[in-house]
Design a protein around this motif. Sequence first.
Motif, mmCIF file in Angstrom:
data_model
loop_
_atom_site.group_PDB
_atom_site.id
_atom_site.type_symbol
_atom_site.label_atom_id
_atom_site.label_comp_id
_atom_site.label_asym_id
_atom_site.label_seq_id
_atom_site.Cartn_x
_atom_site.Cartn_y
_atom_site.Cartn_z
ATOM 1 N N GLN A 296 9.929 0.957 5.275
ATOM 2 C CA GLN A 296 9.072 1.774 4.425
ATOM 3 C C GLN A 296 9.324 1.550 2.939
ATOM 4 O O GLN A 296 8.841 2.312 2.105
ATOM 5 C CB GLN A 296 9.286 3.262 4.759
ATOM 6 N N ALA A 297 10.082 0.542 2.598
ATOM 7 C CA ALA A 297 10.388 0.283 1.195
ATOM 8 C C ALA A 297 9.118 -0.013 0.409
ATOM 9 O O ALA A 297 8.264 -0.765 0.854
ATOM 10 C CB ALA A 297 11.353 -0.897 1.080
ATOM 11 N N TRP A 298 9.017 0.574 -0.767
ATOM 12 C CA TRP A 298 7.872 0.306 -1.634
ATOM 13 C C TRP A 298 7.932 -1.125 -2.136
ATOM 14 O O TRP A 298 8.989 -1.671 -2.440
ATOM 15 C CB TRP A 298 7.869 1.266 -2.821
ATOM 16 N N THR A 299 6.776 -1.731 -2.231
ATOM 17 C CA THR A 299 6.668 -3.084 -2.750
ATOM 18 C C THR A 299 5.525 -3.134 -3.760
ATOM 19 O O THR A 299 4.681 -2.238 -3.816
ATOM 20 C CB THR A 299 6.388 -4.098 -1.626
ATOM 21 N N LEU A 300 5.506 -4.193 -4.555
ATOM 22 C CA LEU A 300 4.364 -4.412 -5.430
ATOM 23 C C LEU A 300 4.121 -5.909 -5.543
ATOM 24 O O LEU A 300 5.020 -6.722 -5.348
ATOM 25 C CB LEU A 300 4.571 -3.772 -6.805
#
Length: 343
Positions: free
Chosen positions: A332-336
């Motif tokens: 669930q780690a945020w990425t961009l």
Amino acid sequence: MDGSASVYPDWSHLPQLVVQLISEKVKSIIDYVRFRAVCQPWRSASLSKPCHLPPQLPWLIKLQWYIYGKKDDGIRLFYDPWESKIHKIHLPETNDMNCYASYRGWLLIAATGGRSRKVFLINPLTRSRIDLPPFITPVKHLGGFCDNPCDVASYPYIYFSTTCKMTFSMDLTDPDCLVMLFLSWQVILCCKVGDPCWTQVDVCFNSLGNLIDVTYYNGRFYLLHKKAMEIIESNKPKERTVYNFEPKIEAIYKYLLEGKSGVYIIACNFFKYDLYQFEEKPLKLKQIKDTSNTIFFLDRHLSLALCSDVWNSLDGGSRYMEDFCKPPAWGQAWTLWFQPSFL
């Protein structure tokens, strides 16, 4: 035959001009990095900031860099969805700091919570760095809606509790280059490289409703509201143009996208996407029905919205969302999205 003589050619002794010509044939940014890493003569013969590389397909960055109580080793993870590979890049300058946005190969770096006096842009491939004003200084106002040109009471500190979107107008080495940030709590900040503080672009919410997205293109701020587009000239902030969408755009999500032909709006309704180009002479929205040569890279957290209509050689009509492209190991780690570039 002399057994001591090598049967393999010594590629490090190729003429410098030959090495340079070969380097200009390399089109992948990763292959170019590998090419320059072969040996010192090859590195010296090739450009550190090549101009021949075509726009690169975006990678994903894992955002949770700094974990409280855990020693930060400065290793940052960049995932290439098209090669299904994770690239590890050592960026010790970012130790105990977080990445909040990316644009054109640059990362916005600041301490967790935004109270840092160190705020800067860094290119992870060239290690070039550009310092920006700290987030703990008072902000100026652009637009004339605020009586106090340097308001300390409203925003004594700028907190980065969530990610933001970043754009800039031209080459960062240009003294007139304008860096713009859009915070997820509907605040627009901008500055020129070397400015002592940030400037807040005043927005009138009463008549146009909530601010959904912002971009900066060709000397103008484009503010996307629910039912209208607001255009602000950066050198004439009090002269504003408002275009009420006709016909109305019915969508759950809307994004402002930049492409080589101007400013676009993409309207999302679950898995249905409609693309519009914003035309200004006269003001109107033109729906683009054939999107076979257009690929979109979207980020749910407003970190980057990129209309990649420069990759016409790829199979078009595709939309890439960061939630669906990151590797399963990241959970669930945020990425961009991050578009790698040497420039």
